[in-house]
Design a protein around this motif. Sequence first.
Motif, PDB file in Angstrom:
ATOM      1  N   GLN A  24       0.664  -1.074   0.132  1.00  0.00           N
ATOM      2  CA  GLN A  24       0.052  -0.025   0.053  1.00  0.00           C
ATOM      3  C   GLN A  24       0.755   1.161  -0.070  1.00  0.00           C
ATOM      4  O   GLN A  24       2.097   1.149   0.408  1.00  0.00           O
ATOM      5  CB  GLN A  24      -0.910   0.005   1.293  1.00  0.00           C
ATOM      6  N   ALA A  47      -8.703   2.850   0.860  1.00  0.00           N
ATOM      7  CA  ALA A  47      -8.091   4.205   0.186  1.00  0.00           C
ATOM      8  C   ALA A  47      -8.842   5.341   0.493  1.00  0.00           C
ATOM      9  O   ALA A  47      -8.442   6.491   0.684  1.00  0.00           O
ATOM     10  CB  ALA A  47      -8.096   3.743  -1.288  1.00  0.00           C
ATOM     11  N   ILE A 390      -3.190   3.769  -3.056  1.00  0.00           N
ATOM     12  CA  ILE A 390      -3.501   2.349  -3.200  1.00  0.00           C
ATOM     13  C   ILE A 390      -3.381   1.606  -1.863  1.00  0.00           C
ATOM     14  O   ILE A 390      -2.513   1.698  -1.274  1.00  0.00           O
ATOM     15  CB  ILE A 390      -2.409   1.876  -4.508  1.00  0.00           C
ATOM     16  N   ALA A 396      -7.977   1.972  -5.205  1.00  0.00           N
ATOM     17  CA  ALA A 396      -7.196   3.090  -5.715  1.00  0.00           C
ATOM     18  C   ALA A 396      -8.127   4.441  -5.416  1.00  0.00           C
ATOM     19  O   ALA A 396      -9.181   4.407  -5.781  1.00  0.00           O
ATOM     20  CB  ALA A 396      -6.552   2.972  -6.888  1.00  0.00           C
TER      21      ALA A 396
END
Length: 568
Positions: A24, A47, A390, A396
């Motif tokens: 991430q 996200a 992300i 995302a």
Amino acid sequence: MVRLLLLLLLLAVSAQTPARAQRQMVAAAHPLAAEAGMAMLRAGGGAIDAAIAAGAMLGLVEPQSSGLGGGALMLHWDAAERRLAAWDGREVAPAAAPPGLFLRDGQPLPFLDAAVGGRAVGVPGAMRMLEAAHRAHGKLPWAQLFQPAITAAEEGVSVTPRLAALVAREESRLRRDPQARALFLPDGRPIAEGSLLRNPAYAATLRAIAEQGADALHRGAIAGEIAAAVRASGNPGLLTTDDLAGYAPRRREAVCGPYREHMICGMPPPSSGGVAVLQIMAMLAHQDMTALDPRNGATEAQLLDAAHLLGEAGRLAVADRNRYLADSDHVPVPVRGLLDPGYLMLRAQLIDRDRALATPRAGNPPWQEGPPVASQPVQPDGGTSHLSIIDAAGNAVALTTTIEDVFGARLMVRGFLLNNELTDFSFLPELGGRPVANRVAPGKRPRSSMSPTIVFGPDGLPLAVLGSAGGSRIIGHVAQTLVALLDWGMEPQVAVSLPRIGALNATLELEAGTGAAALAPALEARGFPVEARTMTSGLHVIRVLRDAEGVRLQGGADPRRDGVALGE
């Protein structure tokens, strides 16, 4: 000499340590904002959670660019549902706003006469939009997302060189507002680089939002103070508490288009960014951009060709933007025609590799509806921030957020600045007897250049998440970065650090103090009107690599600002 300057810059950029991760990543305009986002991801958030936490922190550490008093546009990729959504938190004009809001004796106001004070304040939409997105996709409790920013606002943060310089530049205008003066000009002097900036009023506002949701801004005491500040300023506006209470975000369909083996997706109207970026890339798809990679021993002529093509495609796209793009909820916008492959091929055929167009003009796309419209005259715009995220599940976010000009309207309420977003409308409601599509109207969203972008690979999964600050220059910043990523295969940190080259209306702008500026004489000889200027783009990019080794992330943060990419 030109080639040497560019190669030296590329070597310097390549020496920077790139951000890398496996699970991430958050790329944002300040380390504390990126860390706030990462804290939510480590806590099991997604996200969207990270974006809200990072955005709240940006309102503290980068108050001149974004915050609770502004708006935001966001792309969100839901990895589980494999679905892309475009979230519209753009500000709207008050119900009483007339078409001639920015006219005096029939003539457009000077920009700062329009921007400073309450006249240009639109109904803020960022928090309402983020609240709606959190209801749909959030994982962590809403209140938890604001704790990092609340703590930092109470304990204080170090003033960056950039913030200190901008406060000093805007001292006379910030001094007019009591709350802005108290925060940014303590003891009567601009805050100094490295000094401690505490904002307890902002912490209290965030606590109210954590407890009450976006209603804390749009209803009740804070809403009353916002409306009062707008209407009582020396340049009064028309915003009311009813306008604030009635605001609603929009969930829209993203605009997407192919580029080589990729699919690029961006924001639809009221943003002009998604359509304009797709137009630029579609025109460049007819050129061998890979051969113009400056790292591959490109000759000076090839470097000039790269700048020429970026500039010419940009000038053609901006000409269409200035005529057709506006809030499609209020006026017909021929998005389908502007992105039609046949139409874009005709636009691409206007590009001459040897000579610039004397006057780039808007085209005549198919599927137009409604009466003919006039092209909007040139107007400045400014303060914005972008973050890319992300998460570990593959979701995302590309979020661009703004209060429009630097420090917005220079009006502060409860620790945050109000926007001057209505100056993104055309000051002239009509030209030559034809209406301007982006004219002021009640409840209308002003046209934006914000270009949050997600690129998808042949497998249909996100390949890159990016966006930029920079006003109307955002479009060129994002398009150039896409070429660097997709055609030249550059890592994100190299791509965002390249000298900036892009179109501002008919002018080709080159970043001053870089190898790009050295191209000016040769580009002028090709017929371009050229201007070298300082660029503060604010690009933030995450790229996804998928191969036999698994999934890896690379991040890049624009060195022109204070940002960073963090991951794990």
